[in-house]
Enzyme design. Structure first.
Site, short mmCIF file in Angstrom:
data_model
loop_
_atom_site.label_atom_id
_atom_site.label_comp_id
_atom_site.label_asym_id
_atom_site.label_seq_id
_atom_site.Cartn_x
_atom_site.Cartn_y
_atom_site.Cartn_z
CB THR A 52 -0.93 -0.01 1.23
OG1 THR A 52 -1.77 -1.17 1.16
CG2 THR A 52 -1.79 1.24 1.31
CE1 TYR A 140 2.56 -8.41 2.61
CE2 TYR A 140 4.28 -6.76 2.45
CZ TYR A 140 3.01 -7.18 2.16
OH TYR A 140 2.18 -6.37 1.42
CE LYS A 168 0.31 -7.12 5.21
NZ LYS A 168 0.76 -6.02 4.34
CB VAL A 212 -1.23 -5.17 8.02
CG1 VAL A 212 -0.39 -4.07 7.37
CG2 VAL A 212 -0.45 -5.79 9.18
#
Lengths: 309, 309, 309, 309
Positions: A52, A140, A168, A212
């Site tokens: 993002t 991640y 994540k 998140v």
């Protein structure tokens, strides 16, 4: 590790957009407003330079500015996580060192994303990377962008090394996420975080530690409330707030086409909300007037006051 | 529609394995035992000839036998859903008529799976199919096998036609599933079912109506209890039972390799439990002794008494 | 095997469209015209019920009619190959027996296409299938539709069984095709055929035996000439004819969208050429007037006289 | 542009491996030997920092060293192309300027590879990039790594801008490559290059201008001879040399597993040939003794004298 970060890290950790004035110019004022907005909304930590945050679209100079300014503005009020995903292990370590120097609390790393790696190669990569890192690490998972899924057994194996404190997952595949939860069930301090906001509540209900979630850039209080409702097993409230989250997902993130709709919609909405610039780095572009009108209407339908610029 | 089927169809609807003695010979006795086992376990409906039922691997003659025998054994004690997915619309209609003739309650259809279809083609296909069907229809999303995802707006559009009463999603992508839930939120009678058992509980917590879960072939009571706990928002119980479900997923379904592990493990376990034959139709094969030993151990670790044959 | 089929089978073997009057009605007159058109054009064999033949979209009844009528019309004037690809091995064998009964010369089989198979499963499947076949077999690689590529070593292994006489590759990946050519270089009687017409010439130049090219339904003489030019290493002529083939590919096959453009364009052109009906079976539809106009123009630009119906 | 580069650029342009002593240390001596070896072998240009050059795995500092040293060693004896593919347009422009400063002749760019781009976004990206470039540009199609294929019409559109002088395709899909050839048929000065060496000959036979073939690092003379044979339409010689190229592909590039076999095998062979270090940057590793033995044997089977180190 900074003593303000509890383990397992829990709650809403927004993946900050990177406010930009141009492809290589940070919107520092916008970043300041954004961080104050997030802290006021009750988020539990900040996560910068993720997907993002358009990290890959930014020059290294700008990534460093983003780290520096975020740490300066956050001033230790909440943990700062810095994403160091890169195709080059050398540049990943460089970013981690810069993050540590400026007071960040942890780093986050998705696998190198140009070449596709196999599972043994993933293990080797992280066992090579870890000793070079000055901060604890979150893994991640972002298979659409990195061409590989961490196998649950790969995560178990990497997490045996000191300094690996969480995971994540942005795969949107909750069968997979449940498999990782099950594989890590004997590590209660290992933080399990989920990327897509549409499934944060159900993941927390089943035991995940937080989200998140990009939408928290716009409406931090909503996502914090949804997280709290899920944590407290208040199903009625979860369903009520989930509908708002789905309304955001179905309207703000679906204007235009191509995979970039989410990012363009999010930045456009942040701009309409008076928070920061809506410039999107190449290879994308910010929305034109027509799409902007649709986002404006979507925000109004959500019952949000919009600051027209 | 048979008056015993409430709308929206809710609960645990196991996708029955098709017990086989050979590539083209039904294990009728095994099917009898399986159905009694499921009904004793409290399941809410039966679903035959789905992916778990190896429908595509079976001759049409055998598919018809499976429909006939299931309806005969079930004797109206619970609804029977028949999957009619086929690459040929003519054969899909044929199967639906046979299902109706034998007293089935509904049919289920995934998109044709040889050619990949676009969204307008999906709409046309179902608008062409629906008037030819003698029974109500569930749409079935199975993108890994059919090469296409029903867009939420496509489902909305198809569901405007009479006779479309529900949706089963086996994508494992809960962001997608939440999007469909949101798109269909104004149709409370439209049944929203989820395929993978690993995410049934979280989906029901968020408002889904039930699960079409393969593991319920083995342990119907477990999945019914998990469904009830989720429906009653008993989070503690959900998490306790979910761990069992994940243990099954992590052990019974992961022996061997290739996508066929789930099917082979499930049929092997059913055989060890004394329920039916473990024959798997081509292109797959049942487990050999070594893998069988692993399944046997996995069942013992689950605390299940095994009937060694 | 019929004694008229030389090994390795070589030349242009068009994958016949299946002329239809409706989803379940064969256009027998159109089929007659098509076959005479192909024989007049000099093709070397006929291939029915392949992907271009929409086999999977047809009922078994219609597939049988197609086999029967093709064999009847061809009357032994050239070899007939019948595609028996199916998800059920039982139905594949059924089709092969019917093909043999009506005098076909060989069968063609792509892997089962609902479940994705691994390489050992492919070997087992074909070693299971082969003894049940009354005719020699061509393997058919179609990874976009079957979810698996035959590894070169898998082809080598399967080809050790008697009755395996060739390989047709529709992957469009010529690195892969060259790898199979290299793996099979010591079997000079094993026929290596390529699906996409755009790469037939270059494959034949490098040693392939021929093409199963859809465009040959329309212009058999063009593809036969291109094949001959490539076989004779007449590069100048190859390049001249290749440009025509690419013009067809870039115009007739690209009207409309979705994967079905090729099929719709081909059937529409055949209809405009006065050969057969343009009905396309579900899940697809024939072109409407607007697209039909584009195909008409494309044919005119090719310098072809069009029979307007 | 340097006046020594003819248009369209034609022939064998090896994608140089980047000889390394460690993750961040260039093997300058190895690079010197490699370049002299390539020039002695008759190659037509050098291409650095491509996929074979592991560019993405290298720090920016090392990429700059590679550009600098290559230009210094080549000393204008043949054109030098520098790949500037990056996820950040700012860093791409930086690399292009450095390339120009050191005397490189052209740059090569694949689309940004973290986010997947759509066709309009590709056009915008290159129309944004082009005015910032000090050197002419080759487009580089590498869909497995960049998640997008340049549509033929996208290439046509981008090529309307001044400074776009060619296209390198590493898709291995020759149907696609033929489509681009057809789309660009009216631009005879636009260089059409193919990546995979297994299909270089057939592409040149059909009109392509040359190959960017990794194997030319080892055996430049072989690939130059194959190119010349194809250019001269000497089919017999093409087939003879093609078999050598396929032997290399089937042995040197297939030791080990995962996508990295090609790179590891190539660097190991170069080391065994006495040319440069076999160090492979993270996330990969060089071959261990066992795999090294296989490469050694493969080289001997090719009839090559090996310098054991």
């Amino acid at each position: 590790m900074n003593n303000k970060m509890n383990v397992p890290l829990s709650g809403i950790i927004p993946p900050l957009v990177t406010p930009l004035l141009d492809d290589d110019v940070l919107d520092v004022e916008g970043l300041q407003k954004l961080i104050e907005h997030l802290i006021a909304g009750g988020v539990h930590a900040l996560f910068v330079l993720g997907t993002t945050g358009e990290s890959q679209s930014l020059s290294y100079k700008l990534r460093v500015e983003m780290i520096k300014n975020t740490c300066r503005i956050a001033k230790g009020r909440l943990p700062v996580l810095v994403c160091i995903s890169d195709t080059s292990i050398v540049e990943s370590v460089n970013l981690a060192c810069i993050a540590a120097d400026h007071g960040a609390d942890a780093v986050v790393s998705a696998p190198p994303y140009y070449f596709a790696t196999g599972q043994p190669e993933l293990i080797e990569f992280y066992e090579n990377l870890l000793p070079q890192l000055p901060l604890p690490l979150f893994l991640y998972n972002m298979p659409t962008h990195t061409k590989v899924n961490f196998a649950p057994s790969t995560i178990q194996r990497i997490a045996e090394n000191p300094g690996v404190i969480g995971f994540k997952d942005s795969s949107a595949n909750t069968v997979y996420f449940q498999s990782v939860m099950y594989a890590m069930k004997d590590n209660p301090d290992f933080s399990m975080l989920v990327g897509p906001e549409e499934i944060m509540a159900e993941s927390v209900l089943l035991g995940a530690h937080g989200g998140v979630n990009g939408g928290a850039n716009m409406f931090p209080g909503l996502y914090v409330s949804l997280y709290n409702a899920a944590k407290n097993a208040d199903i009625e409230e979860v369903r009520r707030l989930q509908e708002k989250v789905m309304q955001i997902s179905a309207t703000i993130y679906t204007v235009g086409q191509h995979g970039s709709s989410y990012l363009k919609g999010l930045k456009c909405a942040l701009n309409l909300l008076g928070i920061c610039s809506d410039y999107v780095a190449a290879p994308f572009h910010k929305f034109e007037q027509r799409e902007r009108g649709k986002i404006w209407k979507a925000l109004q339908n959500l019952g949000v006051d919009v600051v027209l610029r």
